[in-house]
Design an enzyme around this catalytic site. Structure first.
Site, PDB file in Angstrom:
ATOM      1  N   GLY A  20      64.485  32.789  13.194  1.00 23.01           N
ATOM      2  CA  GLY A  20      63.305  32.352  13.923  1.00 23.01           C
ATOM      3  C   GLY A  20      62.718  33.398  14.847  1.00 23.01           C
ATOM      4  N   GLU A  21      63.562  34.101  15.586  1.00 20.97           N
ATOM      5  CA  GLU A  21      63.047  35.048  16.565  1.00 20.97           C
ATOM      6  C   GLU A  21      62.397  36.264  15.912  1.00 20.97           C
ATOM      7  OE1 GLU A  21      66.646  37.968  17.836  1.00 20.97           O
ATOM      8  OE2 GLU A  21      66.909  35.879  18.457  1.00 20.97           O
ATOM      9  N   GLU A  86      74.001  29.251   6.264  1.00 21.39           N
ATOM     10  CA  GLU A  86      73.013  28.810   5.269  1.00 21.39           C
ATOM     11  C   GLU A  86      73.093  29.693   4.029  1.00 21.39           C
ATOM     12  OE1 GLU A  86      69.502  27.304   8.370  1.00 21.39           O
ATOM     13  OE2 GLU A  86      69.111  28.876   6.896  1.00 21.39           O
TER      14      GLU A  86
END
Length: 1180
Positions: A20-21, A86
């Site tokens: 995300g970042e 994941e």
């Protein structure tokens, strides 16, 4: 094969894994939006929380219920434990369930992912320091994902925009999802999905038992057949894929291969020692519904011997072959040509082998495109080249590019040569001739030339096309094309004939040709030479005997792509030519004459365009006949002896500026083309009337040619523009098949009346000829161009019942067109009295009278005319129209009176009256054909800056207008229609055809609902013969009256309407700036509303269908039922009096305008009239 996930109900199609970042607010969010915009269901974890080293149950289920995972590998991806969890789960499902994984290497090096290098090493070192049990599993998964093929987005100013990457990724994902029902296809099968679906659809068709796939070697036939087979075989009882049938037959023999095939198919050892199959085995095959693939078949007997005709009902046989004829003879029910990959798929496939990615590296993109261009969509070439270049340096790539320019890739050529080896000797020679010499010629010319070298050449060319060694490019006619790799294969075969250049059969390399010609190294082995003269380094002066040893030379071609003439010869020397020549193309022929020793008996094509040729022998030799050539003094004078010219099909001496005379060609009985265009000194042509094969004669810009040519009776199209011809003689009546005669810009002063006998003549162009009398034209003539002539009148005897559809009298001093009706003209007023002549032209579509500066009266313009152009008629004062109720109107109507500044008010009123009548009539037709549909438009243009208050009850002083629809007009529903009037300054426009008028409007209903519409007006007909439009030079303000069938709407209780108008000028319609599109200001606008009630619509429908008959002159209806547009008492006849202007304003106006000074004027609550009645056209 099917995994548990393949039958599971998928909650999501795509799982998106990212850090995300790094990318959550930029690349990934844009990718997510693009995926969703295409309708793809994406799982997107917006929280991206660090919840420890264990994967949450929700995320694991999301991965399990997705078809495909996209992993955005960014610089900080490996620092996230949840991301690694994941990724590990995704890779585990890839291995166990066939889950599709697509990595995106975003601003990271794929090698760092594979090798755990760079920042990733640091991240994993940190994880190991925490002594987590999962680290090793994460590392293994991370390394494996780095080995997968995906996209590498490097970033930086030299990389492509991310939007382009996203577009490619979305397209790739959609293709993968479409194929995921049967499991993912192999990653290297790029560009095969659409082809596979096509074949699968054929398999589902009952009438497709035998399906043939054909294409050139290496194009992907086997790969496609394999992909189809793997997806379809589960639907059949038994199946077999027999690969490389031709090669196996050579090694094993027919019986051994048949036994092997039947054993695989029946899952039992089968041995048949006889040519035929036993009855017992036939019965077993009859009961089997099978799918089989026979790969690479080159003989239809190879199919029959396998017993395919005995397979049970519903069986499918797929055959791949390089030869289409094999499939035809083998009984293929459907044939599918496997074509090359497109550019995007080619680059993707190349990248999977050259970079193990789906896109090339930024630094290698240009080089990659060069290899893709070379491969021309061949999967084999892309794979071979990509594999060879993998891990190679940029210098190695550049070296390989240079090598490919001269020599093909050996592995590719070896595969392609198999097709060549199966040809017979004639087919081999034809292929080599085309690949090395004739790659740029038309199929027709190649057949003509090669037929004089090989028996059955036309059949040989067709066979080569069927075998995919040649192709036909139909973009600009039927031209032969050869795949670059096949061309290289042919050239490589010729190179191997001899190490000595002069001993090879065909020469094409500029360097090789230069050596042979410069040093006279030619031999009897040479059959063909082609040379682009601009490509040799130094000027080359030919020795007179340079071709003497080339006794077998059949093709000689010297040309220049950039007008660089480096091939020279001493002007006093004669360069010898061998008598075996079939094809002689020598642009810029450097000497004054051809050699006297040359016998043209074998010559098919003679092309000496732009040559310096003047004569064949010295002036002192007075007309000696030398084996087919004869010289007359001064300049070139050919006399071909009959028996020496029977093979000649084409002569091209265009732009030979010194050529004066072409003499006897009687022996050239098969001559089809004679091109003498640009021969400025040509004064005489031979008699050509016995050359019955002649199809094309080009004499444009032969300024010295005075006499009309004598041609064969069957000649159809004759172009003599820009010649010195002064007369069309009586003998013109012999050309009974003539369809087109163009004499524009010639010196014709007289046209024989015998031209009227030519029943086939459809076009006669005498534009800008000094002719003063109107020609007698054939009754079937459709196009007559007389612009710029000295004609002043159309004679009384002019046949008004002709088939003429276009008459152009622009730029003439036309005074009078006489006809049966006596028309008086006062004083010395020059008139065009179109009254009783033009109105009888039932077929006339377009009348052009632009810049007729003497024209003052244009009366009784016929109502069934589609196009009237009278632009720039500076003296035109009066225009009237015939009784429009008596005629059927055309679909499109364009009436142009632009720059006719002398028009009086009565004429402007008549033009406007006609425009409104025509618009009303089109409304009537559109409503009566509502269910059928009918397209029409009206476009009137004339000078002015005022909008008639009588005709347009709503007006505005800018480009937009709002209006209210009369609330009390409806009887029981009906139609609304809108006619438009605009005022604009057209000074910057050069032609009305380049104007695009646009109306965006909105209708508001009583329930508050709004409907938006858009209508355009433009001339979409190509009625001009000229390649470019003439310059109309508009000046000042003009009024445009417009109607379009799009502006007829079924009334849905509309109460308000708002309109916005635009005018755009396009392309070369601008004088100052080319290729420009800009807006033209709309200064004023007006709208007229037509109201058609349902009862009137029903009457119209009956009239059109023949169920009822409307009396066009009857006024039996009451005033309440028949509402007049101009007054509640006037009759239809009064409404459209074209010439009268005596009626008072009170009688003519429909509405009172008390506030014309306001920006927008609204109508009072009166009910307007329905449209006027006229003769209606029945639908076809």
């Amino acid at each position: 094969m099917a995994s548990s996930s393949s039958s599971r109900q998928m909650k999501h199609q795509v799982f998106l894994s990212f850090r995300g970042e790094d990318t959550g607010l930029n690349f990934t969010s844009h990718l997510l939006k693009a995926l969703k915009d295409t309708g793809i269901n994406v799982f997107f974890d917006e929280d991206t929380l660090e919840k420890g080293d264990q994967l949450s149950l929700a995320l694991s289920q999301a991965i399990a219920t997705s078809n495909l995972s996209i992993i955005v590998l960014s610089v900080n991806y490996a620092s996230s434990k949840s991301c690694l969890a994941e990724l590990s789960d995704i890779m585990d499902r890839k291995d166990t369930e066939g889950h599709i994984v697509l990595p995106i290497f975003y601003h990271v090096d794929p090698s760092d992912v594979r090798n755990l290098g760079g920042r990733f090493k640091t991240s994993f070192d940190d994880h190991e320091s925490e002594k987590l049990d999962q680290v090793q599993q994460w590392q293994t998964a991370f390394v494996e994902v780095g080995k997968l093929k995906g996209w590498h987005i490097e970033g930086g100013k030299f990389d492509r925009p991310e939007t382009e990457y996203i577009k490619d990724i979305v397209e790739y994902v959609m293709k993968k999802l479409m194929n995921s029902k049967s499991g993912s296809a192999a990653e290297e099968l790029v560009g095969i999905d659409d082809k596979k679906r096509t074949i699968l659809r054929l398999i589902d068709q009952e009438d497709s038992r035998v399906i043939g796939l054909w294409g050139m070697g290496g194009i992907g036939k086997t790969t496609l057949a394999d992909a189809v087979y793997k997806e379809a075989f589960t639907k059949f009882e038994d199946h077999c894929f027999l690969q490389n049938v031709s090669q196996k037959l050579e090694k094993q023999g027919i019986q051994s291969l048949r036994n092997e095939f039947l054993s695989k198919l029946l899952n039992q050892k089968i041995h048949i020692g006889t040519p035929s199959i036993s009855f017992t085995l036939i019965e077993r095959l009859n009961n089997k519904r099978v799918i089989v693939v026979f790969d690479d078949v080159n003989d239809p007997d190879q199919i029959d011997c396998m017993g395919v005709k005995y397979f049970g009902d519903g069986s499918k046989i797929i055959i791949t072959s390089r030869d289409r004829q094999v499939l035809r003879n083998g009984g293929a029910d459907k044939m599918y040509e496997v074509k090359k990959l497109n550019e995007n798929d080619s680059l993707q496939l190349f990248s999977t082998f050259a970079f193990k990615l789906l896109n090339p590296s930024v630094d290698y993109r240009d080089l990659s495109n060069k290899f893709v261009e070379y491969a021309q969509g061949s999967p084999l070439a892309l794979k071979v080249l990509g594999s060879k270049l993998y891990t190679k340096t940029k210098k190695d790539w550049e070296s390989e590019v240079e090598k490919l320019k001269e020599y093909g890739q050996p592995k590719i050529l070896q595969i392609l040569k198999r097709s060549f080896g199966e040809l017979d000797e004639i087919e081999k020679n034809i292929f080599l001739d085309i690949a090395c010499i004739f790659k740029r010629v038309s199929k027709k010319e190649a057949e003509e030339v090669l037929s004089c070298c090989y028996k059955g050449a036309a059949c040989g060319i067709s066979n080569l096309i069927d075998k995919c060694l040649l192709d036909i490019d139909c973009k600009y006619g039927e031209y032969i094309s050869v795949h670059d790799m096949l061309e290289e294969m042919g050239k490589d075969i010729v190179r191997q004939e001899s190490k000595s250049i002069g001993m090879r059969s065909r020469l094409w390399s500029p360097e090789d040709v230069d050596k042979v010609l410069r040093y006279s190294k030619g031999s009897e082995s040479i059959e063909g030479i082609t040379l682009d003269m601009s490509q040799i380094k130094d000027k080359l002066r030919l020795h007179p005997s340079v071709f003497e040893n080339m006794l077998s030379l059949k093709y000689l071609e010297f040309y220049s792509c950039n007008f660089d003439k480096k091939l020279l010869a001493d002007e006093h020397d004669i360069v010898s030519l061998p008598n075996e020549l079939r094809y002689l193309r020598w642009s810029y022929y450097p000497v004054k004459y051809l050699p006297s020793s040359f016998n043209p008996k074998n010559l098919v094509v003679l092309n000496l365009s732009n040559g310096n040729i003047e004569q064949l022998l010295d002036d002192n030799d007075h007309q000696p006949i030398v084996r087919g050539w004869c010289l007359e003094v001064m300049k070139l004078f050919y006399v071909f002896v009959a028996q020496d010219l029977v093979n000649l099909r084409k002569i091209n001496v265009s732009q030979c500026k010194n050529l004066r005379k072409i003499a006897n060609l009687l022996g050239a009985i098969n001559l089809k083309t004679l091109d003498c265009s640009g021969c400025e000194s040509l004064v005489e042509l031979p008699c050509l009337n016995r050359l019955t094969s002649l199809e094309f004669l080009e004499l444009e810009e032969c300024y010295s040619l005075k006499e009309f040519p004598e041609l064969p009776n069957n000649f159809s199209d004759l172009s003599l523009q820009e010649t010195g011809i002064e007369e069309v003689p009586d003998s013109i009546d012999r050309l009974t098949s003539l369809e087109m005669l163009v004499l524009s810009n010639s010196m014709v002063k007289n046209v024989s009346s015998h031209i009227s006998k030519l029943e086939s003549l459809g076009l006669l162009d005498l534009s800008y000829c000094p002719i003063a009398e109107f020609p007698e034209i054939p009754r079937n003539l459709r196009v007559l161009e007389l612009r710029g002539t000295q004609i002043e009148e159309v004679p009384f005897c002019f046949d008004c019942q002709s088939s003429l559809t276009l008459l152009d009298l622009s730029y003439t001093s036309i005074q009078k067109i006489q006809c049966n009706m006596s028309i008086s003209s006062s004083g010395d007023i020059k008139t065009v009295d179109v009254p009783s002549s033009i109105t009888r032209f039932g077929n006339l579509v377009r009348l052009k009278m632009n810049y007729c500066n003497s024209l003052k009266l244009l009366s009784e313009v016929p109502p069934d005319l589609s196009y009237l152009e009278a632009h720039g008629c500076s003296s035109l004062e009066k225009v009237t129209f015939t009784d429009q109720n008596l005629f059927e109107l055309p679909d499109d109507i364009f009436m142009i009176f632009s720059n006719c500044f002398n028009l009086n008010q009565d004429s402007i009123d008549n033009i406007l009256e006609s425009a409104m009548f025509k618009a009303g009539a089109q409304v009537e037709t559109r409503t009566s054909l509502w269910e059928i549909g009918w397209e029409s438009q009206t476009f009137f243009c004339f000078p002015g800056n005022e909008i008639s208050a009588n005709k347009f009850e709503f007006q505005s002083l800018n480009s937009s207008i709002d209006l209210k629809i009369a609330p009390n007009w409806r009887v029981g529903g009906g139609f609304l229609a809108f006619a438009i009037c605009l005022v604009a300054d057209l000074t910057d426009c050069c032609h009305y055809k380049n104007l695009e008028c646009i109306c965006e409007y909105q209708l508001k209903a009583t329930d508050g609902g709004n409907e938006k519409f858009k209508t355009k007006w433009y001339d979409h007909e190509d009625g001009d013969l000229d390649s470019e439009l003439e310059d109309f030079e508009f000046m000042g303000d003009h009024v445009l009256v417009l109607f379009n069938d799009d502006m007829v709407k079924k009334d849905e209780d509309y109460v308000e309407a708002s309109f916005e108008f635009y005018i755009k000028g396009h392309y070369y319609s601008w004088k100052e700036v080319k290729d420009k599109t800009d807006d033209i200001e709309v200064k004023k606008c007006g709208v007229h509303v037509f109201y058609v009630d349902e009862d009137q619509f029903d009457e119209m429908s009956k009239d059109v269908s023949g169920e009822g008959q409307i009396d066009e002159t009857s006024n039996d209806e009451s005033d309440e039922d028949q509402i007049d547009e101009t007054s509640s008492e006037a009759s239809d006849e009064d409404q459209f009096d074209k010439t009268s202007s005596d009626a008072s304003d009170e009688d003519q106006e429909k509405f009172n305008f008390d506030e014309m000074s306001k920006d927008v004027c609204f109508v009072e609550e009166d009910i307007p009239d329905p449209i006027p009645r006229r003769k209606r056209r029945k639908p076809t």
